[in-house]
Design a protein around this motif. Structure first.
Motif, short mmCIF file in Angstrom:
data_model
loop_
_atom_site.label_atom_id
_atom_site.label_comp_id
_atom_site.label_asym_id
_atom_site.label_seq_id
_atom_site.Cartn_x
_atom_site.Cartn_y
_atom_site.Cartn_z
N PRO A 245 -4.41 -39.81 72.78
CA PRO A 245 -3.32 -40.17 71.86
C PRO A 245 -3.76 -40.91 70.62
CG PRO A 245 -2.73 -40.67 74.13
CD PRO A 245 -4.17 -40.28 74.15
N ALA A 249 -2.64 -40.28 66.56
CA ALA A 249 -1.60 -41.26 66.21
C ALA A 249 -1.08 -41.06 64.78
CB ALA A 249 -2.14 -42.68 66.38
N SER A 252 1.01 -37.89 64.65
CA SER A 252 2.29 -38.13 65.31
C SER A 252 3.24 -38.91 64.41
CB SER A 252 2.05 -38.89 66.63
OG SER A 252 3.27 -39.18 67.26
N GLN A 278 2.55 -37.58 77.56
CA GLN A 278 2.23 -38.30 76.33
C GLN A 278 2.33 -37.40 75.11
OE1 GLN A 278 1.64 -41.74 76.36
NE2 GLN A 278 2.05 -41.43 74.18
N ASP A 282 4.67 -38.06 71.87
CA ASP A 282 4.08 -38.12 70.54
C ASP A 282 4.55 -36.99 69.63
OD1 ASP A 282 2.74 -40.38 71.34
OD2 ASP A 282 0.82 -39.40 71.68
#
Length: 435
Positions: A245, A249, A252, A278, A282
């Protein structure tokens, strides 16, 4: 607008309002995979998105031998036989563009793509992925965003006209953009992937917005619900690159500025349940899955073949694994350019690779015949519980609990549904994949 189309637009709207929901797309033409998916959706009373790819199904038949109308008839017939309402069934077309005709000059390839789009829309496919990212025979490599977007806008205009002609209104939803590497798993061994940058994603969107405006297609922009990007997930023959993730980031965060737009993530097969959840959180709210489902099918069939060999004399067995290997060696076109190394390595890959090139061979008449024999052999007498425990331990637990019939087909279906449960849990915002 049809209720099935609203399933998609409402999903995107609700997701962007903070619900962190999503939808998974089943990308397979195998009857048992589709039966597993339809039965799972029916039991959960949820809509089901099934997609065909442009190499699988086209106006000439694709590698499945089915046109879009044939595929729709096949899927809808299966849904009807299982009591699943067609109002809950959404059909999508994946990578629709000149992909199948890259060897031709661009003018010829795009003429074929025009007809491809018309045939999908006329057959009632409502989710259309416009993908013109591939260079054709006389194109520069790579194509610019502007050329890709111009071709996508051309196909969108064709799609809108076809939809109005056949259904009286334009109610299609669109996904734009493409992912790298190629769909269906990487050809080479992978170590790391570059995540799409926010700037690259914005450039794709703005190029498409400008091209759509140029073609008088401003009105359909709210129906563009998805952008395909690379979140950093992929698999090769023996490895999976898991979602990280922190690397996605910025990407997202970038999509938060767009009211109803979510990301579509391809090649999410073999990700962990936690990674799938996840991804949806996201904003990768459309998850594509295909090879993992036929991989599970292959696992179940190999397990049943092993049980058969324990229970029956060799001459009575189906010989499924031997016949499969023989057919793959006789017709190497679907795996030869993908699997490398010495004879041992290629033999292992033919049977066990994550890229699951086996999936191209299940429709073969010889394999279909031995599959039927395998199922019949194991249906004639109850399968001893210790064998189920040995070869299908997850199904054994359910058989012992009385929630699963130990019949061969039911064991296969449930093993495929183990994968679907993970995707359902991720898209429903659940913390457990045991739904």
């Amino acid at each position: 607008m049809e209720r099935k189309v609203k399933h998609l637009t409402e999903m995107a709207e609700q997701h962007k309002r903070g619900k962190t929901n999503g939808i998974y797309a089943v990308c397979s033409a195998h009857p048992l995979v589709l039966e597993a998916a339809i039965r799972y959706a029916h039991a959960g009373r949820t809509p089901l998105l099934i997609e065909a790819t442009s190499n699988q199904v086209d106006q000439f038949g694709g590698y499945t031998g089915m046109t879009p109308a044939d595929f729709r008839g096949f899927v809808c017939g299966l849904a009807d036989s299982l009591g699943f309402p067609q109002s809950q069934l959404i059909l999508g077309g994946d990578h629709l563009g000149p992909n199948r005709w890259q060897h031709l000059p661009a003018a010829e390839a795009m003429a074929n793509a025009d007809e491809l789009i018309k045939s999908y829309v006329a057959a009632g496919f409502k989710k259309i992925h416009l993908d013109c990212s591939m260079s054709c025979g006389d194109d520069p490599v790579p194509l610019t965003d502007e050329i890709v977007a111009e071709r996508a806008a051309r196909l969108a205009k064709v799609a809108e006209a076809a939809c109005r002609e056949h259904f009286g209104e334009s109610d299609l939803v669109y996904v734009i953009g493409t992912e790298v590497p190629v769909p269906g798993g990487a050809h080479e061994t992978l170590a790391e992937l570059e995540v799409t940058t926010p700037d690259a994603a914005r450039a794709t969107l703005e190029a498409h917005r400008h091209a759509f405006e140029k073609h008088g297609l401003n009105a359909i922009w709210p129906r563009i619900i998805g952008l395909v990007v690379q979140p950093g997930v992929e698999f090769d023959h023996t490895h999976v690159i898991d979602y990280q993730p922190q690397k996605a980031a910025a990407l997202s965060a970038m999509v938060a500025a767009y009211d109803t737009l979510v990301f579509e993530a391809h090649s999410t097969d073999y990700q962990t349940p936690q990674a799938l959840r996840q991804l949806v959180k996201d904003h990768f709210a459309i998850l594509k899955v295909g090879p993992a489902l036929t991989f599970a099918l292959r696992e179940a069939l190999f397990s049943l073949a092993a049980m058969e060999e324990e229970l029956l004399p060799a001459k009575a067995c189906s010989g499924l694994r031997h016949v499969l290997e023989s057919v793959m060696l006789d017709r190497p076109e679907y795996w030869q350019s993908h699997y490398h190394g010495d004879g041992h390595a290629r033999r292992l890959a033919r049977g066990y690779s994550y890229s699951d090139r086996v999936r191209y061979y299940w429709p073969d008449s010889q394999i279909d015949e031995v599959f039927a024999r395998l199922v019949q052999n194991l249906a004639d007498e109850p399968i001893p519980l210790p064998l189920i425990s040995q070869y299908l331990p997850l199904q054994y637990v359910k058989v012992r609990a009385g929630t699963l019939n130990a019949a061969p087909r039911e064991l296969i279906i449930d093993h495929i549904q183990d994968i679907l449960r993970q995707y359902h849990a991720a898209c429903a915002g659940m913390t457990s994949c045991n739904a």
